[in-house]
Design an enzyme around this catalytic site. Structure first.
Site, short mmCIF file in Angstrom:
data_model
loop_
_atom_site.label_atom_id
_atom_site.label_comp_id
_atom_site.label_asym_id
_atom_site.label_seq_id
_atom_site.Cartn_x
_atom_site.Cartn_y
_atom_site.Cartn_z
N LEU A 71 0.86 -1.40 0.08
CA LEU A 71 0.22 -0.09 -0.26
C LEU A 71 0.50 1.52 0.03
O LEU A 71 0.13 2.08 -0.30
CB LEU A 71 -1.00 0.03 1.38
N ILE A 74 2.25 1.95 -3.34
CA ILE A 74 0.70 2.61 -4.21
C ILE A 74 0.73 3.77 -3.97
O ILE A 74 0.40 4.35 -4.97
CB ILE A 74 -0.49 1.34 -4.57
N HIS A 75 0.89 4.12 -2.85
CA HIS A 75 0.91 5.75 -2.15
C HIS A 75 1.92 6.50 -3.18
O HIS A 75 1.55 7.12 -3.00
CB HIS A 75 0.97 5.75 -1.04
N ALA A 76 2.81 5.68 -2.91
CA ALA A 76 4.16 7.02 -3.36
C ALA A 76 3.80 7.10 -4.59
O ALA A 76 4.02 8.33 -4.93
CB ALA A 76 5.65 5.78 -3.46
N HIS A 79 1.53 9.72 -5.50
CA HIS A 79 2.27 10.66 -4.87
C HIS A 79 2.79 11.68 -6.50
O HIS A 79 2.36 12.39 -6.76
CB HIS A 79 2.76 10.80 -3.93
#
Length: 108
Positions: A71, A74-76, A79
């Site tokens: 997760l 994926i968040h990176a 961004h």
């Protein structure tokens, strides 16, 4: 450097790029186009740093070093993609503000 640290670098650099691009829009809005362009250049540098880390991770996977999808990764990526889009739009805003500023100047 751990994978988590590398991922956090992507988030950090991407966030810096987006924030700096936002500052560039604000500078252009105030008709400070020199500062706006300098800020966009700084945003580009931050973006390049994020891309270098991302490229390293991609190359690691190509070499057979499995990069576990998480997760946080994926968040990176989210961004980074948002920062790229925002920076590109900031460039368009700056150009628009420059055009509007030039159109408002009286002819001599």
């Amino acid at each position: 450097m751990s994978i988590e640290e590398q991922i956090m670098q992507i988030i950090l650099y991407s966030g810096n790029a987006k924030s700096t691009a936002f500052e560039a829009i604000q500078a252009a809005k105030a008709n400070n186009f020199e500062q706006a362009n300098e800020l966009i250049e700084r945003a580009n540098e931050e973006m390049s740093s994020a891309h270098r880390v991302q490229t390293y991770l991609i190359q690691s996977e190509i070499r057979g070093e499995k990069v576990e999808t998480s997760l946080l990764l994926i968040h990176a990526q989210d961004h980074l993609m948002n920062a790229i889009t925002f920076k590109d739009l900031a460039g368009e805003f700056i150009a628009l503000y420059e055009t509007m500023s030039a159109a408002q100047k009286p002819e001599q």
